[in-house]
Design an enzyme around this catalytic site. Structure first.
Site, PDB file in Angstrom:
ATOM      1  N   GLY A  50      10.173   1.531   5.716  1.00 23.01           N
ATOM      2  CA  GLY A  50       9.760   0.131   5.669  1.00 23.01           C
ATOM      3  C   GLY A  50       9.082  -0.149   7.001  1.00 23.01           C
ATOM      4  N   ALA A  51       7.860  -0.668   6.955  1.00 28.04           N
ATOM      5  CA  ALA A  51       7.061  -0.811   8.178  1.00 28.04           C
ATOM      6  C   ALA A  51       7.817  -1.502   9.323  1.00 28.04           C
ATOM      7  CB  ALA A  51       5.755  -1.535   7.849  1.00 28.04           C
TER       8      ALA A  51
ATOM      9  N   ARG B 286       4.539   9.037  11.057  1.00 31.14           N
ATOM     10  CA  ARG B 286       3.923   8.473   9.854  1.00 31.14           C
ATOM     11  C   ARG B 286       2.679   7.692  10.284  1.00 31.14           C
ATOM     12  NH1 ARG B 286       7.556   6.008   5.403  1.00 31.14           N
ATOM     13  NH2 ARG B 286       5.807   6.859   4.214  1.00 31.14           N
TER      14      ARG B 286
ATOM     15  N   GLN C 293      11.854   3.770  -4.352  1.00 34.69           N
ATOM     16  CA  GLN C 293      12.484   2.741  -3.516  1.00 34.69           C
ATOM     17  C   GLN C 293      12.899   1.512  -4.318  1.00 34.69           C
ATOM     18  OE1 GLN C 293       9.613   4.299  -2.828  1.00 34.69           O
ATOM     19  NE2 GLN C 293       9.358   4.700  -0.653  1.00 34.69           N
TER      20      GLN C 293
ATOM     21  N   ASP D  98       2.040  -2.260   4.857  1.00 31.62           N
ATOM     22  CA  ASP D  98       2.172  -1.297   5.958  1.00 31.62           C
ATOM     23  C   ASP D  98       1.088  -1.483   6.999  1.00 31.62           C
ATOM     24  OD1 ASP D  98       3.562  -0.013   3.487  1.00 31.62           O
ATOM     25  OD2 ASP D  98       4.407   0.938   5.267  1.00 31.62           O
TER      26      ASP D  98
ATOM     27  N   ASN E 275      -0.446  -0.701   1.327  1.00 28.67           N
ATOM     28  CA  ASN E 275       0.985  -0.780   0.995  1.00 28.67           C
ATOM     29  C   ASN E 275       1.305   0.394   0.077  1.00 28.67           C
ATOM     30  OD1 ASN E 275       3.552  -2.150   1.135  1.00 28.67           O
ATOM     31  ND2 ASN E 275       3.233  -2.820  -0.974  1.00 28.67           N
ATOM     32  N   LYS E 276       2.564   0.537  -0.240  1.00 28.68           N
ATOM     33  CA  LYS E 276       3.074   1.648  -1.065  1.00 28.68           C
ATOM     34  C   LYS E 276       2.174   1.924  -2.255  1.00 28.68           C
ATOM     35  CE  LYS E 276       5.876   3.560  -0.374  1.00 28.68           C
ATOM     36  NZ  LYS E 276       5.563   4.764   0.432  1.00 28.68           N
TER      37      LYS E 276
END
Lengths: 354, 354
Positions: free
Chosen positions: A46-47, A87, A194, A235, A245-246
């Site tokens: 999670g950012a 990451r 998730q 993110d 994002n994801k």
């Protein structure tokens, strides 16, 4: 409320998210390499949570250098670079490392012990700010959600993705705390699941009504009128409002557009990267093929098959109804609204808060 | 080529698809209840394969009634109804059962043995017709695919979904047989992972270049210009061209529309249900929550979580570029083009072929 990241007497405590929902295990990290490993392997994810964990990683690294009496400037760079290489997409990581570096750079007049204390104080402040920012986002964002709505969310953006409260799921929490009956639909969020593993678990823990669906089912539910809004985290957000994002987020946004459902993004300003003109410049992490070919260690795809496994996608700004931050809600055109939130922030703190 | 459904000396042979890609195991079915179980548990799956398997289920059922000397009309209804209750969405199942019932109804003047032979001959004809229809679809459809294209497909529509050649994957096969260099991107297709497990396996077996992605990654690849067309199968197509297919298909179609990529459906005319005005009338099967909460028997979601698990969704006709059948390609408006393909079929056979 769950505390996904915590700092107690010089030890960084995280909940190992790779073990959820089966086991809730706290893990003590006492070494910056351990922090880097935990970020890389998504034990902490999670950012916002990554940013705060990395900041404490820097504290642990600096402490080690001083204890070993090593060459500080050189080794400190090594610590920063080890943490930075974990990451590539979530900008909160780099934002946190930059902020820690600045503390070090402003420490020339300090003794090593004072500098260490300054680093620790900054990391602790970031942890506290994250909770405050989440709460503020919740207050702003919950005004966008109406009583009785069912809200789709993708990935996990709750306590586990932050220090404690959550970004997108925090907004849903805040709406419920404000007395609105909000139900959650959680995309399972392949490949790392998730949604099915973490969001579902958080919702069950707190009594938030939650239904898990396969990622492919979201548009179908929208067409049936069973979803009134989607809200996701981020993110990295470019200056023009493009949102990384994801993976799968972009498909949710397209489905929202097709059904005229609002698509909201909730993220702290630390996720906004004004240095990037558009989402095209955001580096997208590719993760190991085993995340697709295996689930929980069980092989599902045939051996030898090729896999493409990007961890994130970019949703273009034109699909984003609003971006909820701790300083207020930004609406299009984001080129104007996002920088203006930063200016407000600067005024209020009389300097950039980081 | 793999034969997913086969009939040898009074025994129905299927490949147990729940064991793929780990084990290729043929299963001999000698009893209509076993056929019903195999369809329900998706050992045999894919609309065309289900239809043919059910037809042989009727043969096995009729044989059993005659052998046991039971009351034929009553028991035969029981056989039909047991097979009909397995899966509600794929219309090929009902089409096949209706066709078998008609053979029985036209058998008053026949001895029981003759009727059994007529039922078996019809089922065998359906098996052969399925292969021929696939080949014809391949020939029509491959003209739509250009040399060098990368084509996205969802779920499994290859040999395993039919008797042998495939519908959507059959079109890709035909394009490659025609010398075109076509690459496949296979959505993994949660929850049952037919893409990752079955399509990937078929492609590897035959040397078709194939890359597996999470369902959520499709739109992102389209945006990057890495996909030139999508082609899927169907479980039921309404008169207006609305297409029920594996959950997630609608999101693929929306992504195609957003990126101006053609979205093709390949299905035999037995999948077209002219009795339904639109996709809203198509019954959508809901499958057990365990398909979402568990993968290969391993729990992934927390206990007690709610799940919504529709097996199919409906893609509205306006998102469908063309429907490829064994009698030619239908273009919008489908209200006109689909019935006209049926009329051609009637003329050619001088009666409805079923």
């Amino acid at each position: 409320m769950i505390k996904a990241v915590d700092w107690q007497e010089g030890v960084l405590w995280i909940i190992d998210q790779t073990l959820l929902p089966h086991r809730v295990e706290r893990r003590a990290l006492t070494d910056y390499r351990g922090v880097a490993e935990a970020i890389r392997s998504m034990r902490v994810r999670g950012a916002p949570a990554i940013g705060v964990a990395a900041a404490f990683g820097v504290v642990l690294g600096a402490r080690e250098i001083l204890e070993k009496g090593e060459d500080f400037p050189q080794k400190f760079e090594e610590v920063l670079s080890t943490l930075a290489k974990t990451r590539p997409t979530a900008v909160n990581l780099f934002w946190a490392l930059d902020r820690m570096r600045r503390v070090y750079e402003q420490s020339e007049h300090r003794t090593p012990k004072e500098m260490l204390r300054a680093l620790e104080a900054t990391a602790v402040r970031m942890l506290e700010e994250d909770i405050q920012a989440n709460r503020a986002m919740g207050q702003y964002g919950q005004q966008l959600l109406q009583d009785g709505w069912t809200v789709l969310t993708h990935c996990n953006t709750g306590s586990l993705a932050t220090v404690s409260y959550g970004t997108a799921l925090g907004v849903i929490r805040a709406a419920r705390e404000a007395g609105k009956e909000i139900k959650v639909i959680a995309d399972e969020t392949r490949p790392r699941l998730q949604g099915a593993r973490l969001t579902a678990w958080e919702c069950l823990e707190e009594g938030i009504p939650c239904t898990v669906i396969a990622d492919g089912a979201a548009a179908s539910l929208m067409r049936q009128g069973r979803i009134q809004a989607a809200i996701v985290g981020a993110d990295r957000i470019a200056r023009n409002g493009d949102v990384a994002n994801k993976i799968g987020t972009y498909m949710v946004a397209l489905a929202c557009q097709a059904h005229q459902i609002p698509f909201y993004v909730a993220a702290p300003l630390s996720t906004v990267d004004l240095s990037l003109a558009s989402g095209e410049e955001i580096p997208i992490e590719e993760r190991p093929p085993e995340e697709i070919t295996h689930i929980e260690g069980v092989r599902i795809a045939p051996e030898g098959v090729k896999v493409y496994n990007p961890a994130f996608d970019v949703t273009p700004a034109e699909l984003v109804t609003a971006i909820i931050t701790e300083r207020g809600i930004a609406y299009p055109p984001y080129e104007k609204s996002l920088p203006s939130l930063f200016e407000q922030a600067n005024k209020r703190f009389d300097r950039v808060p980081w």
